[in-house]
Enzyme design. Structure first.
Site, short mmCIF file in Angstrom:
data_model
loop_
_atom_site.label_atom_id
_atom_site.label_comp_id
_atom_site.label_asym_id
_atom_site.label_seq_id
_atom_site.Cartn_x
_atom_site.Cartn_y
_atom_site.Cartn_z
N SER A 143 0.81 -1.26 -0.14
CA SER A 143 0.05 0.05 -0.21
C SER A 143 0.91 1.29 0.10
O SER A 143 2.17 1.01 0.53
CB SER A 143 -1.09 0.03 1.18
N TYR A 146 -1.98 -1.05 10.34
CA TYR A 146 -2.02 -1.29 8.78
C TYR A 146 -0.69 -0.83 8.08
O TYR A 146 -0.09 -1.66 7.48
CB TYR A 146 -3.36 -0.70 8.46
P1 NAP Z 1 -11.51 -6.03 1.07
O1 NAP Z 1 -12.75 -5.79 0.10
O2 NAP Z 1 -11.84 -5.84 2.63
O3 NAP Z 1 -11.10 -7.84 1.05
C1 NAP Z 1 -10.35 -8.19 1.69
C2 NAP Z 1 -10.28 -9.70 1.74
O4 NAP Z 1 -9.47 -10.26 2.67
C3 NAP Z 1 -11.74 -10.49 1.92
O5 NAP Z 1 -11.94 -11.38 0.78
C4 NAP Z 1 -11.67 -10.82 3.16
O6 NAP Z 1 -12.36 -12.08 3.53
C5 NAP Z 1 -10.03 -11.31 3.16
N1 NAP Z 1 -9.74 -11.59 4.84
C6 NAP Z 1 -9.91 -10.57 5.69
N2 NAP Z 1 -9.31 -11.14 6.76
C7 NAP Z 1 -9.19 -12.35 6.68
C8 NAP Z 1 -8.77 -13.46 7.46
N3 NAP Z 1 -8.70 -13.30 8.82
N4 NAP Z 1 -8.66 -14.59 6.87
C9 NAP Z 1 -8.48 -14.86 5.65
N5 NAP Z 1 -9.09 -13.93 4.51
C10 NAP Z 1 -9.26 -12.76 5.16
O7 NAP Z 1 -10.17 -5.34 0.84
P2 NAP Z 1 -9.49 -4.86 -0.61
O8 NAP Z 1 -9.78 -3.65 -0.78
O9 NAP Z 1 -9.87 -5.92 -1.69
O10 NAP Z 1 -8.01 -5.53 -0.28
C11 NAP Z 1 -6.97 -6.36 -0.66
C12 NAP Z 1 -5.78 -5.97 -0.31
O11 NAP Z 1 -5.52 -4.81 -1.02
C13 NAP Z 1 -5.24 -5.93 1.11
O12 NAP Z 1 -4.26 -6.33 1.34
C14 NAP Z 1 -5.15 -4.24 1.10
O13 NAP Z 1 -4.65 -4.05 2.26
C15 NAP Z 1 -4.63 -3.89 -0.18
N6 NAP Z 1 -5.09 -2.68 -0.53
C16 NAP Z 1 -6.16 -2.13 -0.98
C17 NAP Z 1 -6.38 -0.86 -1.25
C18 NAP Z 1 -7.94 -0.27 -1.78
O14 NAP Z 1 -8.00 1.01 -1.92
N7 NAP Z 1 -8.82 -1.18 -1.81
C19 NAP Z 1 -5.48 -0.05 -1.35
C20 NAP Z 1 -3.95 -0.33 -0.91
C21 NAP Z 1 -3.77 -1.74 -0.92
P3 NAP Z 1 -14.01 -11.79 3.71
O15 NAP Z 1 -14.61 -11.51 2.56
O16 NAP Z 1 -14.32 -13.30 4.30
O17 NAP Z 1 -14.10 -10.76 4.72
#
Ligand code: NAP
Length: 254
Positions: free
Chosen positions: A159, A172
Site C-alpha cells: 500500500s 496497517y
Molecule cells: P476487502 O474488500 O476488505 O477484501 C479483503 C479480503 O481479505 C476479503 O476477501 C476478506 O475475506 C479477506 N480476509 C480478511 N481477513 C481475513 C482473514 N482473517 N482470513 C482470511 N481472509 C481474510 O479489501 P481489498 O480492498 O480488496 O484489499 C485487498 C488487499 O489490497 C489488501 O491487502 C489491502 O490491504 C490492499 N490494498 C487495498 C487498497 C484499496 O484501496 N482497496 C489500497 C491499497 C492496498 P472476507 O470476504 O471473508 O471478509
C-alpha cells in the site's frame, strides 16, 4: 520491465495463464475476487482461499458460469490459522497438483484509523497476524511446491502507506512496511533461482469494502474498481514478467 504506464495499460494475451495453478487469498471479495476471476478467465486453475465460504462458493459458481476451469475452495482464517494449518494446505495442493505456479497474497485487514499512541494492543496483534505473520507462514509452507514450478510468481500486496509513513494508519501501515521488507528479503534469497520470483503490488485507491471503511465519505465511483486494476495483476502473474524479482509495482499510474 514495463513502465508504470505500460503496466496499467497491459493487455494479457488470450489464455496467458492456461493451466497454471494459482492460489489467491482473500478471493471472496474486493481485489482478490477480481483477480481470481481474471486469472480464471486467462485459463488458470484457481485455488480460492479465504475465510467466508459462501463468498468463495459464489466465485466458484461464477468461474464455472464464465467457462473457466473448475476451481478449488480452501477455507482458511488467517487470524487463527497455525503453522500446521498452512502446512496442511500446502500438503493438499501438493497431493492434488504437485506444484504451484502462482500465489497472490491479497487478504488483509485495516485495523483502526487512530493515533499510534492510543492504538489498541489486541487490534495491533490481529493486524500484524493477518497482514504479516500469516503471509509468511503461508508462503513458507508453499515454497517447496512453488519451487516445483518452472516459473512461479509470488505477489505480496502492499500500500502507499507501507512506503511512506502517514498519520493514523497505525498497524496497517506498519504491516505493509513489513510486507515490503519481507518481499525484498525473500526476493533476494530466491534471486538466481529460475523457478520462483517475488514481487509486490500496490493496488492504489480501489473501491472495495476496505476502502469504504477507510474513507466513508468518498464516492466509490470516483476511484478505480477492482476490475480496472487487473492489468498489473495479470502482468505480474504471467510469463511476460518472467525474470522480474524484488520489485514493488503500482497497479495505477500516478
Ligand atoms: P476487502 O474488500 O476488505 O477484501 C479483503 C479480503 O481479505 C476479503 O476477501 C476478506 O475475506 C479477506 N480476509 C480478511 N481477513 C481475513 C482473514 N482473517 N482470513 C482470511 N481472509 C481474510 O479489501 P481489498 O480492498 O480488496 O484489499 C485487498 C488487499 O489490497 C489488501 O491487502 C489491502 O490491504 C490492499 N490494498 C487495498 C487498497 C484499496 O484501496 N482497496 C489500497 C491499497 C492496498 P472476507 O470476504 O471473508 O471478509
Amino acid at each position: 520491465m514495463l513502465s508504470a504506464q505500460e503496466i496499467a495499460n497491459y493487455q494479457a494475451k488470450e489464455n496467458s495463464l492456461k493451466d497454471r495453478i494459482i492460489l489467491v487469498t482473500g478471493a471472496g471479495d474486493g481485489i482478490g475476487k477480481a483477480a481470481a476471476l481474471a486469472y480464471a478467465k486467462a485459463g488458470a486453475i484457481i485455488i480460492l482461499a479465504g475465510r467466508t465460504v459462501e463468498k468463495l462458493e459464489q466465485i466458484y459458481d461464477q468461474i464455472i458460469a464464465d467457462g473457466g476451469l473448475e476451481p478449488l475452495i480452501y477455507p482458511v482464517d488467517f487470524e487463527g490459522a497455525t503453522e500446521d494449518d498452512f502446512n496442511q494446505l500446502a500438503h493438499q495442493c501438493d497431493q492434488q497438483f504437485g506444484r504451484l505456479d502462482g500465489l497472490l497474497l491479497n487478504a488483509g485487514i485495516l485495523g483502526q484509523r487512530t493515533p499510534l499512541s492510543s492504538y489498541r494492543h489486541d487490534v495491533w496483534t490481529k493486524v500484524l497476524q493477518v497482514n504479516v505473520t500469516a503471509q509468511h507462514l503461508l508462503t513458507k509452507a508453499l515454497m517447496p511446491i512453488l519451487e516445483a514450478s518452472d516459473n512461479a510468481s509470488v505477489i505480496f500486496t502492499t500500500s502507499g502507506v507501507g512506503r511512506v509513513g502517514r498519520a493514523f494508519w497505525g498497524a496497517y501501515a506498519v504491516s505493509k512496511f513489513a510486507v515490503e521488507g519481507m518481499a525484498q528479503t525473500w526476493a533476494a534469497e530466491v534471486e538466481g533461482l529460475n523457478s520462483v520470483r517475488i514481487n509486490c503490488i500496490n493496488p492504489g485507491a480501489t473501491s472495495t469494502q476496505m476502502r469504504a471503511t477507510a474513507f466513508p465519505a468518498e464516492n466509490p465511483e470516483s476511484i478505480a474498481s477492482p476490475e480496472d486494476i487487473m492489468s498489473a495483476y495479470l502482468y505480474l502473474m504471467g510469463s511476460d514478467s518472467a525474470g522480474i524479482n524484488g520489485q514493488s509495482i503500482d497497479a495505477q499510474k500516478k
